[in-house]
Design a protein around this motif. Structure first.
Motif, PDB file in Angstrom:
ATOM      1  N   ILE A 154       0.806  -1.234   0.000  1.00 13.85           N
ATOM      2  CA  ILE A 154       0.000   0.000   0.000  1.00 13.85           C
ATOM      3  C   ILE A 154       0.834   1.276   0.000  1.00 13.85           C
ATOM      4  CG2 ILE A 154      -1.911  -1.163   1.158  1.00 13.85           C
ATOM      5  CD1 ILE A 154      -1.096   0.217   3.733  1.00 13.85           C
ATOM      6  N   LEU A 155       2.122   1.169   0.361  1.00 13.83           N
ATOM      7  CA  LEU A 155       2.973   2.362   0.399  1.00 13.83           C
ATOM      8  C   LEU A 155       4.018   2.289  -0.714  1.00 13.83           C
ATOM      9  CD1 LEU A 155       3.578   2.643   4.256  1.00 13.83           C
ATOM     10  CD2 LEU A 155       1.946   3.938   2.881  1.00 13.83           C
ATOM     11  N   PRO A 156       4.245   3.400  -1.386  1.00 11.45           N
ATOM     12  CA  PRO A 156       5.221   3.380  -2.492  1.00 11.45           C
ATOM     13  C   PRO A 156       6.665   3.448  -1.991  1.00 11.45           C
ATOM     14  CG  PRO A 156       4.292   5.575  -2.248  1.00 11.45           C
ATOM     15  CD  PRO A 156       3.561   4.703  -1.269  1.00 11.45           C
ATOM     16  N   ASN A 157       7.553   2.901  -2.793  1.00 12.32           N
ATOM     17  CA  ASN A 157       9.009   3.004  -2.573  1.00 12.32           C
ATOM     18  C   ASN A 157       9.445   2.552  -1.173  1.00 12.32           C
ATOM     19  OD1 ASN A 157       9.218   4.184  -5.167  1.00 12.32           O
ATOM     20  ND2 ASN A 157       8.707   6.201  -4.292  1.00 12.32           N
ATOM     21  N   GLN A 158       8.910   1.427  -0.752  1.00 15.88           N
ATOM     22  CA  GLN A 158       9.267   0.904   0.571  1.00 15.88           C
ATOM     23  C   GLN A 158      10.383  -0.133   0.448  1.00 15.88           C
ATOM     24  OE1 GLN A 158       7.963   2.041   3.564  1.00 15.88           O
ATOM     25  NE2 GLN A 158       7.181   3.589   2.124  1.00 15.88           N
ATOM     26  N   SER A 159      11.253  -0.136   1.449  1.00 14.98           N
ATOM     27  CA  SER A 159      12.371  -1.089   1.472  1.00 14.98           C
ATOM     28  C   SER A 159      11.943  -2.383   2.169  1.00 14.98           C
ATOM     29  CB  SER A 159      13.574  -0.477   2.203  1.00 14.98           C
ATOM     30  OG  SER A 159      14.540  -1.460   2.475  1.00 14.98           O
ATOM     31  N   PHE A 160      12.178  -3.492   1.499  1.00 18.07           N
ATOM     32  CA  PHE A 160      11.845  -4.792   2.084  1.00 18.07           C
ATOM     33  C   PHE A 160      12.613  -5.015   3.386  1.00 18.07           C
ATOM     34  CE2 PHE A 160      13.043  -9.272   2.605  1.00 18.07           C
ATOM     35  CZ  PHE A 160      11.786  -9.851   2.750  1.00 18.07           C
ATOM     36  N   TYR A 161      13.881  -4.663   3.408  1.00 20.85           N
ATOM     37  CA  TYR A 161      14.713  -4.884   4.594  1.00 20.85           C
ATOM     38  C   TYR A 161      14.256  -4.054   5.783  1.00 20.85           C
ATOM     39  CZ  TYR A 161      17.912  -7.529   1.671  1.00 20.85           C
ATOM     40  OH  TYR A 161      18.448  -8.485   0.843  1.00 20.85           O
ATOM     41  N   THR A 162      13.744  -2.850   5.498  1.00 24.05           N
ATOM     42  CA  THR A 162      13.239  -1.988   6.587  1.00 24.05           C
ATOM     43  C   THR A 162      12.042  -2.642   7.285  1.00 24.05           C
ATOM     44  OG1 THR A 162      13.962   0.028   5.467  1.00 24.05           O
ATOM     45  CG2 THR A 162      12.242   0.247   7.153  1.00 24.05           C
ATOM     46  N   TRP A 163      11.108  -3.140   6.484  1.00 19.70           N
ATOM     47  CA  TRP A 163       9.910  -3.728   7.085  1.00 19.70           C
ATOM     48  C   TRP A 163      10.175  -5.130   7.641  1.00 19.70           C
ATOM     49  CZ3 TRP A 163       6.123  -0.911   8.631  1.00 19.70           C
ATOM     50  CH2 TRP A 163       5.915   0.334   8.038  1.00 19.70           C
ATOM     51  N   LEU A 164      11.150  -5.832   7.087  1.00 20.83           N
ATOM     52  CA  LEU A 164      11.559  -7.118   7.674  1.00 20.83           C
ATOM     53  C   LEU A 164      12.143  -6.882   9.066  1.00 20.83           C
ATOM     54  CD1 LEU A 164      12.053 -10.178   7.560  1.00 20.83           C
ATOM     55  CD2 LEU A 164      14.227  -9.714   6.390  1.00 20.83           C
ATOM     56  N   TYR A 165      12.952  -5.841   9.179  1.00 20.12           N
ATOM     57  CA  TYR A 165      13.545  -5.481  10.474  1.00 20.12           C
ATOM     58  C   TYR A 165      12.460  -5.145  11.482  1.00 20.12           C
ATOM     59  CZ  TYR A 165      16.570  -3.085  13.838  1.00 20.12           C
ATOM     60  OH  TYR A 165      17.234  -2.715  14.975  1.00 20.12           O
ATOM     61  N   ARG A 166      11.452  -4.370  11.038  1.00 21.65           N
ATOM     62  CA  ARG A 166      10.371  -3.974  11.951  1.00 21.65           C
ATOM     63  C   ARG A 166       9.509  -5.174  12.345  1.00 21.65           C
ATOM     64  NH1 ARG A 166       8.736   1.658   8.746  1.00 21.65           N
ATOM     65  NH2 ARG A 166      10.545   2.855   9.481  1.00 21.65           N
ATOM     66  N   ALA A 167       9.297  -6.088  11.392  1.00 19.88           N
ATOM     67  CA  ALA A 167       8.517  -7.293  11.709  1.00 19.88           C
ATOM     68  C   ALA A 167       9.253  -8.163  12.724  1.00 19.88           C
ATOM     69  CB  ALA A 167       8.253  -8.086  10.429  1.00 19.88           C
ATOM     70  N   CYS A 168      10.578  -8.267  12.561  1.00 16.84           N
ATOM     71  CA  CYS A 168      11.377  -9.053  13.527  1.00 16.84           C
ATOM     72  C   CYS A 168      11.349  -8.404  14.898  1.00 16.84           C
ATOM     73  CB  CYS A 168      12.817  -9.178  13.023  1.00 16.84           C
ATOM     74  SG  CYS A 168      13.009 -10.226  11.570  1.00 16.84           S
ATOM     75  N   THR A 169      11.439  -7.083  14.915  1.00 15.80           N
ATOM     76  CA  THR A 169      11.369  -6.351  16.188  1.00 15.80           C
ATOM     77  C   THR A 169      10.027  -6.601  16.868  1.00 15.80           C
ATOM     78  OG1 THR A 169      12.809  -4.633  15.299  1.00 15.80           O
ATOM     79  CG2 THR A 169      11.531  -4.085  17.273  1.00 15.80           C
ATOM     80  N   PHE A 170       8.963  -6.560  16.074  1.00 16.43           N
ATOM     81  CA  PHE A 170       7.617  -6.803  16.606  1.00 16.43           C
ATOM     82  C   PHE A 170       7.515  -8.208  17.212  1.00 16.43           C
ATOM     83  CE2 PHE A 170       3.270  -8.404  15.899  1.00 16.43           C
ATOM     84  CZ  PHE A 170       2.559  -7.493  16.677  1.00 16.43           C
ATOM     85  N   LEU A 171       8.117  -9.197  16.547  1.00 20.51           N
ATOM     86  CA  LEU A 171       8.087 -10.579  17.058  1.00 20.51           C
ATOM     87  C   LEU A 171       8.787 -10.689  18.409  1.00 20.51           C
ATOM     88  CD1 LEU A 171       8.792 -12.767  13.893  1.00 20.51           C
ATOM     89  CD2 LEU A 171       6.704 -12.725  15.257  1.00 20.51           C
ATOM     90  N   VAL A 172       9.952 -10.041  18.524  1.00 19.65           N
ATOM     91  CA  VAL A 172      10.713 -10.108  19.779  1.00 19.65           C
ATOM     92  C   VAL A 172       9.952  -9.423  20.906  1.00 19.65           C
ATOM     93  CG1 VAL A 172      12.818  -9.387  20.950  1.00 19.65           C
ATOM     94  CG2 VAL A 172      12.941 -10.269  18.622  1.00 19.65           C
ATOM     95  N   VAL A 173       9.446  -8.231  20.625  1.00 23.09           N
ATOM     96  CA  VAL A 173       8.727  -7.468  21.652  1.00 23.09           C
ATOM     97  C   VAL A 173       7.454  -8.199  22.090  1.00 23.09           C
ATOM     98  CG1 VAL A 173       7.480  -5.324  22.101  1.00 23.09           C
ATOM     99  CG2 VAL A 173       9.661  -5.264  20.879  1.00 23.09           C
TER     100      VAL A 173
END
Length: 528
Positions: free
Chosen positions: A459-478
């Protein structure tokens, strides 16, 4: 019929709950409750439960667990030889409910193959050796270790017979009197199991304070931290190798557990989430963060183990009200036996300073009794001929002859110890709610993490896969459910343990939870 087991090898509250849920789904098992804190498992069944089949089923879910049947195991060694002998209750304080009027001679033994034996009725539990030399044996990790030690001791030419009771940490041997016997036995034990120590049973029993950190048990963690620190001194491929090596040393237990759970098709737990998050961090090249996550988890496990062991120590100290022996009068002779061996109607002698081993009625003598261990009453109580006395109290100033009115399994001490042992198995409402909530919470967290990775990319343009992978991993840990699932039962258990340390017996987490609703407290003092 009620069944009671000691379960060894439980890693966490979540694993414990998986076992409990799976067992409750079996048609032949009703009301199964497993306490992670004490390792006690109880359930009811109308069927004869085969321990081998039960263990196989449990290991199909958690393959590192072993069980000790505290109500119906027998020792396979010479089982036929001892079937005809008198039956005695064990010393381990596993005191049970019986449907028959006598002392419930539903006698029990540890099986020395990881504590799993067949169901038998009217056989001995924790086989007692009469006129045996007794030692404390400390440092045994499991029932299988105890079995190995017992087998090796029996092989010695100077030993006629031996029994190792894993539950009570007692070694009983029949041997010729030898001043060097303790040293010889210690050498045998050392050849089988490291870190296991023997001491004379009459040595003063002290409850050692649990250690926060045991280097021997956490050597891989220490090595991993050292390598992790050293990896910062290098660059390039060698640095990457050191990071990965440190990650494996610190987190291998979590990884293995996750792999095993995937094989069992029940993997949505904290181990899987930790692996998913750290693998993602490694894929992003954030080795330090992956290692830090595993490291913080390992440190949390150490603190959790310390809290559990500290509470266990407090509860164990409250259980130190049992007399190790009873002196019976037989053919005008005084014979020392274990309290479990005394029958109703027999006469026991309690000398000054001794604990009353069994409930009974005074038939000769009068004395003052210290009842503080049972009632908290600081003023001694006077008893005379005809008065009832309860086990666990201390005789202060004169010899008493007491006619036993209850078998040990039905005595006051036995019932108190039974309450203490099973206090953590009575779950509070909040604990049951958290358990149900965790079943929904964990898969929800995984689903949200996946959405967090995919949806922004769409849904968002020009997004980095690695940025959102990092955030998803952070969400899993938290969002890891470990703290959620462990904190509530551990908090209740710690509360029971703290009360035990102060001499207050709370019968279960459900009763502890009720204290929050109390608005008025009434105290009674001596003489009122």
């Amino acid at each position: 019929m009620k069944y009671k087991y000691k379960v060894n090898g439980l890693d966490c509250a979540n694993c414990t709950q998986k076992l409990e849920d799976s067992l409750n789904k079996k048609e032949e098992i009703n009301d199964c409750v497993i306490s992670f804190a004490t390792g006690m498992m109880t359930f009811e069944s109308e069927y004869d439960i085969d321990d081998h089949e039960l263990l196989s089923f449990m290991q199909s879910i958690e393959d590192e667990v072993t069980i000790e049947n505290l109500l119906s195991n027998i020792t396979h060694h010479e089982e036929h030889k001892h079937d005809h002998e008198h039956e005695h209750h064990d010393e381990c304080g596993c005191h049970h409910e019986h449907d028959h009027d006598c002392c419930g001679h539903e006698h029990h033994h540890h099986n020395h193959e990881c504590g799993c034996g067949h169901h038998h009725e009217h056989v001995e539990d924790h086989r007692e050796l009469t006129n045996a030399i007794k030692y404390n044996i400390v440092g045994l990790d499991c029932a299988n270790c105890a079995s190995k030690v017992e087998t090796e001791i029996k092989k010695q030419s100077y030993i006629d017979d031996a029994v190792v009771n894993f539950s009570t940490q007692k070694l009983m041997v029949k041997a010729k009197n030898d001043p060097q016997l303790l040293d010889k036995l210690q050498a045998v034990v050392d050849s089988v199991e490291e870190g296991v120590t023997l001491s004379k049973e009459d040595d003063k029993k002290e409850y050692s304070k649990p250690k926060l950190f045991n280097l021997k048990e956490n050597i891989e963690l220490v090595e991993g931290i050292i390598i992790f620190i050293g990896a910062h001194l290098f660059t390039g491929g060698f640095s990457t190798f050191l990071y990965l090596f440190a990650y494996l040393l610190i987190g291998y237990k979590v990884i293995l557990k996750a792999i095993k759970n995937i094989g069992h098709k029940d993997f949505l737990d904290e181990n899987f989430l930790m692996c998913l998050a750290t693998f993602g961090a490694i894929a992003l090249g954030d080795y330090s963060e992956a290692i830090a996550v595993m490291l913080f988890y390992a440190i949390g496990e150490i603190f959790q183990g310390y809290a559990v062991n500290k509470t266990r120590s407090s509860i164990s100290s409250l259980m130190d009200i049992k007399s190790e022996y009873a002196t019976i009068v037989k053919d005008e002779q005084m014979i020392q036996v274990t309290p479990e061996e005394v029958n109703v109607g027999e006469t026991i002698v309690v000398k000054v300073g001794e604990k009353v081993p069994l409930d009974g009625k005074v038939i000769k003598g009068n004395s003052m009794l210290d009842t503080a261990s049972l009632t908290g009453e600081s003023v001694p109580r006077r008893v005379e001929v005809g008065d009832e006395v309860l086990s666990g109290v201390v005789n202060l100033n004169d010899i008493l002859y007491i006619e036993v009115t209850k078998h040990y399994a039905d005595s006051t001490v036995s019932r108190i110890i039974d309450l203490v042992e099973n206090s953590a198995s009575k779950k509070a409402k909040i604990e049951k709610f958290i358990t149900r909530f965790a079943k929904v919470y964990t898969p929800t967290v995984v689903g949200l993490a996946i959405l967090l990775l995919i949806v922004p990319m769409i849904i968002l343009p020009n997004q980095s896969f690695y940025t959102w992978l990092y955030r998803a991993c952070t969400f899993l840990v938290v969002s890891c459910p470990c703290a959620l699932v462990i904190s509530v039962p551990l908090g209740l258990y710690a509360g029971i343990g703290k009360a035990s340390a102060l001499g207050v017996l709370v019968k279960g987490g459900n009763y502890l939870e009720l204290l929050k609703d109390i608005d008025t407290v009434v105290f009674d003092k001596t003489g009122t």
